[in-house]
Design a protein around this motif. Sequence first.
Motif, PDB file in Angstrom:
ATOM      1  N   HIS A   1     -11.439   8.389   2.758  1.00 48.33           N
ATOM      2  CA  HIS A   1     -11.323   8.944   3.978  1.00 48.33           C
ATOM      3  C   HIS A   1     -10.156   9.092   4.581  1.00 48.33           C
ATOM      4  N   PRO A   2      -9.157  10.003   4.599  1.00 47.30           N
ATOM      5  CA  PRO A   2      -7.744  10.076   4.980  1.00 47.30           C
ATOM      6  C   PRO A   2      -7.842   9.926   6.733  1.00 47.30           C
ATOM      7  N   HIS A   3      -7.235   8.737   7.131  1.00 46.97           N
ATOM      8  CA  HIS A   3      -7.291   8.201   8.696  1.00 46.97           C
ATOM      9  C   HIS A   3      -5.797   7.729   9.025  1.00 46.97           C
ATOM     10  N   VAL A   4      -5.738   7.686  10.427  1.00 50.58           N
ATOM     11  CA  VAL A   4      -4.618   6.889  11.136  1.00 50.58           C
ATOM     12  C   VAL A   4      -5.633   6.039  11.929  1.00 50.58           C
TER      13      VAL A   4
ATOM     14  N   LEU B   1      -3.266  13.551  -4.315  1.00 45.23           N
ATOM     15  CA  LEU B   1      -2.424  12.528  -4.389  1.00 45.23           C
ATOM     16  C   LEU B   1      -2.971  11.213  -4.306  1.00 45.23           C
ATOM     17  N   ALA B   2      -3.705  11.117  -3.341  1.00 45.74           N
ATOM     18  CA  ALA B   2      -4.501   9.724  -3.027  1.00 45.74           C
ATOM     19  C   ALA B   2      -5.450   9.376  -4.539  1.00 45.74           C
ATOM     20  N   SER B   3      -6.052  10.365  -5.061  1.00 44.65           N
ATOM     21  CA  SER B   3      -6.533  10.295  -6.343  1.00 44.65           C
ATOM     22  C   SER B   3      -5.770   9.601  -7.511  1.00 44.65           C
ATOM     23  N   VAL B   4      -4.755  10.407  -7.585  1.00 42.87           N
ATOM     24  CA  VAL B   4      -3.877   9.744  -8.656  1.00 42.87           C
ATOM     25  C   VAL B   4      -3.141   8.323  -8.414  1.00 42.87           C
ATOM     26  N   LEU B   5      -2.762   8.215  -7.169  1.00 41.36           N
ATOM     27  CA  LEU B   5      -2.334   6.789  -6.565  1.00 41.36           C
ATOM     28  C   LEU B   5      -3.429   5.672  -6.991  1.00 41.36           C
ATOM     29  N   ARG B   6      -4.739   6.014  -6.462  1.00 41.31           N
ATOM     30  CA  ARG B   6      -5.802   5.051  -6.614  1.00 41.31           C
ATOM     31  C   ARG B   6      -6.043   4.942  -7.873  1.00 41.31           C
ATOM     32  N   SER B   7      -6.135   5.834  -8.920  1.00 37.39           N
ATOM     33  CA  SER B   7      -6.515   5.719 -10.224  1.00 37.39           C
ATOM     34  C   SER B   7      -5.579   4.848 -10.887  1.00 37.39           C
ATOM     35  N   HIS B   8      -4.151   5.212 -10.619  1.00 33.53           N
ATOM     36  CA  HIS B   8      -3.038   4.273 -11.111  1.00 33.53           C
ATOM     37  C   HIS B   8      -2.987   2.770 -10.420  1.00 33.53           C
ATOM     38  N   ALA B   9      -3.331   2.818  -9.360  1.00 34.69           N
ATOM     39  CA  ALA B   9      -3.712   1.431  -8.818  1.00 34.69           C
ATOM     40  C   ALA B   9      -4.647   0.582  -9.573  1.00 34.69           C
ATOM     41  N   ALA B  10      -5.967   1.248  -9.694  1.00 38.99           N
ATOM     42  CA  ALA B  10      -6.961   0.749 -10.542  1.00 38.99           C
ATOM     43  C   ALA B  10      -6.766   0.274 -11.962  1.00 38.99           C
TER      44      ALA B  10
ATOM     45  N   PHE C   1       0.888  -1.428  -0.068  1.00 38.43           N
ATOM     46  CA  PHE C   1      -0.028  -0.065  -0.034  1.00 38.43           C
ATOM     47  C   PHE C   1       0.974   1.167  -0.016  1.00 38.43           C
ATOM     48  N   PHE C   2       0.182   2.513  -0.456  1.00 34.52           N
ATOM     49  CA  PHE C   2       1.026   3.596  -0.496  1.00 34.52           C
ATOM     50  C   PHE C   2       0.342   4.303   0.764  1.00 34.52           C
TER      51      PHE C   2
ATOM     52  N   PHE D   1      -4.459   1.295  -1.089  1.00 34.00           N
ATOM     53  CA  PHE D   1      -4.342   0.177  -0.873  1.00 34.00           C
ATOM     54  C   PHE D   1      -4.165  -0.909  -2.325  1.00 34.00           C
ATOM     55  N   LEU D   2      -3.203  -1.590  -2.286  1.00 33.13           N
ATOM     56  CA  LEU D   2      -2.957  -2.232  -3.476  1.00 33.13           C
ATOM     57  C   LEU D   2      -3.423  -3.787  -3.473  1.00 33.13           C
TER      58      LEU D   2
END
Length: 176
Positions: free
Chosen positions: A123-126, A102-111, A8-9, A48-49
């Motif tokens: 929903h960014p969270h720890v 950043l999350a959107s570009v990583l998630r679209s490349h992952a998809a 995961f990133f 998440f990959l």
Amino acid sequence: MSAERRLFFALSLPAKMQKQVIKWRADNFPPETGRPVAAANLHITLAFLGEISDLKVRALTGVAGRIQAQKFSLQLDDIGHWPGSGVVWMGTKRAPNALLQLASVLRSHAARNGCHQSTLPFHPHVSLYRSATRPVAVPPATPGWQLDATEFSLYESLFERGRPRYHCLQTWPLGD
Ligand code: 2AM
């Protein structure tokens, strides 16, 4: 053929903040809340990959290295409990655009590389506790830590001696 790895990133929390968070957590939640996430494992997942092959890892690290994303700061000023997934989490009331992008570009490349992405909004969270399936008295506020994100990383999720451990494989800087 090499085995697939669970990756995961994510954004990491500085070691000092990890210590402050676990101290605050211990002071503000009863021990029966759930399974506390280890200090070194506190992070914000960007994408998440799942279990992926080395071929996909190479494709996605190549993409990650070409992403032009900006540094940003976020306030960890929100807290909540998702009983369904059993997660007690800390997040932000105002996610900066640079984080969402950043999350959107990583998630679209992952998809695009065949990594199934959740249809739930990002929903960014720890995650602070897992297996928190019973009602939790969530404190009214967090101390409001500020996270200055200057880089993002690719992590491998390992399971060692009965515990999860996240191993950082590669890190990329965020620009000014
Ligand atoms: P969580 O903290 O909300 O549970 C490593 O497992 C990281 O990837 C965790 O931060 C976890 O998020 C996230 N993760 C695990 N499985 C996932 C899934 N199926 N979809 C999205 N994120 C997931």
